[in-house]
Design a protein around this motif. Structure first.
Motif, PDB file in Angstrom:
ATOM      1  N   UNK A 127       8.270 -18.682 -15.305  1.00  0.00           N
ATOM      2  CA  UNK A 127       8.302 -17.267 -14.942  1.00  0.00           C
ATOM      3  C   UNK A 127       9.661 -16.743 -14.420  1.00  0.00           C
ATOM      4  N   UNK A 128      10.604 -17.504 -14.053  1.00  0.00           N
ATOM      5  CA  UNK A 128      11.590 -16.975 -13.485  1.00  0.00           C
ATOM      6  C   UNK A 128      12.660 -16.976 -14.715  1.00  0.00           C
ATOM      7  N   UNK A 129      12.467 -17.902 -15.421  1.00  0.00           N
ATOM      8  CA  UNK A 129      13.625 -17.923 -16.472  1.00  0.00           C
ATOM      9  C   UNK A 129      12.931 -16.674 -17.458  1.00  0.00           C
ATOM     10  N   UNK A 130      11.679 -16.542 -17.795  1.00  0.00           N
ATOM     11  CA  UNK A 130      11.132 -15.485 -18.344  1.00  0.00           C
ATOM     12  C   UNK A 130      11.598 -14.026 -18.046  1.00  0.00           C
ATOM     13  N   UNK A 131      11.685 -13.637 -16.518  1.00  0.00           N
ATOM     14  CA  UNK A 131      12.227 -12.573 -16.225  1.00  0.00           C
ATOM     15  C   UNK A 131      13.732 -12.224 -16.428  1.00  0.00           C
ATOM     16  N   UNK A 132      14.558 -13.346 -16.411  1.00  0.00           N
ATOM     17  CA  UNK A 132      15.956 -13.271 -16.870  1.00  0.00           C
ATOM     18  C   UNK A 132      16.007 -13.161 -18.536  1.00  0.00           C
ATOM     19  N   UNK A 133      15.310 -13.503 -19.092  1.00  0.00           N
ATOM     20  CA  UNK A 133      15.466 -13.265 -20.603  1.00  0.00           C
ATOM     21  C   UNK A 133      14.775 -12.065 -20.991  1.00  0.00           C
ATOM     22  N   UNK A 134      13.625 -11.754 -20.728  1.00  0.00           N
ATOM     23  CA  UNK A 134      12.699 -10.824 -20.964  1.00  0.00           C
ATOM     24  C   UNK A 134      13.494  -9.217 -20.573  1.00  0.00           C
ATOM     25  N   UNK A 135      13.524  -9.494 -19.038  1.00  0.00           N
ATOM     26  CA  UNK A 135      13.701  -7.942 -18.381  1.00  0.00           C
ATOM     27  C   UNK A 135      15.557  -7.932 -18.473  1.00  0.00           C
ATOM     28  N   UNK A 136      16.302  -8.979 -18.358  1.00  0.00           N
ATOM     29  CA  UNK A 136      17.821  -8.883 -18.067  1.00  0.00           C
ATOM     30  C   UNK A 136      18.406  -8.868 -19.361  1.00  0.00           C
ATOM     31  N   UNK A 137      17.992  -9.788 -20.355  1.00  0.00           N
ATOM     32  CA  UNK A 137      18.741  -9.915 -21.549  1.00  0.00           C
ATOM     33  C   UNK A 137      18.305  -8.808 -22.767  1.00  0.00           C
ATOM     34  N   UNK A 138      16.842  -8.595 -22.622  1.00  0.00           N
ATOM     35  CA  UNK A 138      16.144  -7.645 -23.611  1.00  0.00           C
ATOM     36  C   UNK A 138      15.935  -6.079 -22.945  1.00  0.00           C
ATOM     37  N   UNK A 139      15.549  -6.133 -21.558  1.00  0.00           N
ATOM     38  CA  UNK A 139      15.266  -4.808 -21.048  1.00  0.00           C
ATOM     39  C   UNK A 139      13.945  -4.320 -20.891  1.00  0.00           C
ATOM     40  N   UNK A 140      13.103  -5.364 -21.087  1.00  0.00           N
ATOM     41  CA  UNK A 140      11.558  -5.051 -21.112  1.00  0.00           C
ATOM     42  C   UNK A 140      10.812  -5.894 -19.956  1.00  0.00           C
TER      43      UNK A 140
END
Length: 377
Positions: A127-140
């Motif tokens: 969940x933590x890395x999901x937020x980094x990749x999806x939210x921070x790297x992609x913006x969703x």
């Protein structure tokens, strides 16, 4: 239930939430399998899952996923460095755009792995890395994706239950049954007999920059996903700070929109090649394996296909075992084929370009069926 087992990695944790929900026990003389489900197939699939677990195919290779993340970050950095060192003329801009698009799409495949809890053994790290990749790297929003994608996996290609086919009937008419129904009812939201043509200029280039872009913020705000919104804000701060220092406003906006359009096109062709040409119907309450097989197909394996599709060329195996790390799909594929052959289930596997062409062919066929029914008196 097989769906419950497929979605929940930590069985001990979720069992704590199940206890208050227990409403009783089945009487000894009552069947444990519903009549719409194939009892022998259910039994054999559960034996297959036990075999998969015993073989360690649900265990992730974290070096594999580390290298995936590393190559995404390197490409993301390279896209900016190209403009920084070579200037912002047309050629560096185009090259930077392509590198950035590749980075974004590969990040989309990695967030997909994280959303399915297949990268780490512990759920919280996924969940933590999901937020980094999806939210921070992609913006969703990561939670927005999980909300929609879980529904898709539970009932793929089931009308009113799979959000991935919500484009029917307002933009496209999908599937033989629904196309005929729509024509008989004389409903026409779009010129469906031309949908295989306007598909090229609607869904692939516009899904991300229009619908997804707005919908992810809408869901995150209305459902109060404040943590996701904060993470998403860091994407825009980073992007506008780094690229805004190199590009003028118009050029920066062009970079944003062109990148989203290219990313969207890549994603749509890959994600729809496994589903749109398959059976689309109401929920028939079939067993887990039958439900997934009638709605999914595979694309042939190669190093390029694996990388280009994020291993979604193994869509059948992914749908049967959604928490399985993608690097193990090829290992379980022969076992799945064998089980399909035993029970007479079709296991479709196509070349990549054939799978792309089948999207267009299925849209054309659906449009023709609608037109025939629409004109029939």
């Amino acid at each position: 239930q097989d769906a419950f087992v497929a979605f929940h990695v930590d069985k001990v944790l979720v069992s704590k939430y199940l206890k208050p929900l227990q409403i009783g026990e089945l009487a000894p003389d009552q069947p444990s399998i519903e009549p719409t489900k194939n009892e022998m197939l259910v039994k054999d699939f559960r034996e297959l899952r036990t075999t998969v677990e015993r073989m360690g195919l649900l265990e992730p290779n974290q070096l594999f996923f580390f290298l995936l993340l590393a190559h995404i970050l390197l490409l993301d950095t390279a896209a900016w460095l190209i403009l920084f060192y070579f200037g912002t003329s047309l050629l560096p801009f185009v090259f930077s755009l392509l590198v950035l698009t590749i980075s974004q799409v590969q990040a989309s495949w990695l967030q997909h792995d994280l959303g399915h809890l297949s990268v780490f053994r512990k759920t919280k790290w996924n969940h933590l890395l999901h937020k980094f990749v999806m939210c921070h790297l992609i913006g969703a929003s990561a939670k927005w994706w999980t909300l929609l994608h879980s529904q898709h996996h539970a009932k793929p290609n089931c009308f009113h239950k799979d959000p991935d086919i919500d484009m029917h009937p307002f933009l496209f008419t999908l599937g033989k049954k629904f196309s005929v129904e729509l024509g008989i009812k004389k409903k026409k939201y779009m010129p469906y007999n031309h949908q295989h043509k306007y598909f090229f200029i609607t869904l692939p280039p516009l899904l991300f920059p229009t619908y997804f872009h707005c919908h992810t913020f809408y869901i995150a705000y209305t459902k109060k996903y404040w943590v996701d919104l904060a993470w998403m804000l860091t994407f825009y701060i980073r992007f506008f700070y780094t690229y805004g220092s190199l590009l003028e406003t118009k050029t920066l906006n062009s970079l944003i929109w062109l990148r989203r359009m290219l990313e969207s096109s890549w994603f749509v062709w890959v994600s729809q090649m496994n589903h749109i040409p398959m059976d689309i119907d109401y929920d028939k309450n079939l067993d887990w394996m039958s439900t997934q097989l009638q709605a999914t197909c595979n694309v042939e394996q190669s190093l390029f296909n694996d990388w280009f599709t994020g291993h979604l060329n193994f869509q059948i195996e992914h749908h049967l075992f959604p928490s399985m790390p993608r690097h193990n799909y090829w290992k379980v594929a022969p076992l799945v084929k064998s089980l399909c052959a035993k029970h007479g289930l079709e296991y479709q596997c196509k070349p990549l370009l054939t799978a792309f062409a089948d999207i267009v062919h299925s849209l054309k066929n659906s449009g023709e069926l609608w037109l025939d029914a629409y004109l029939h008196k």
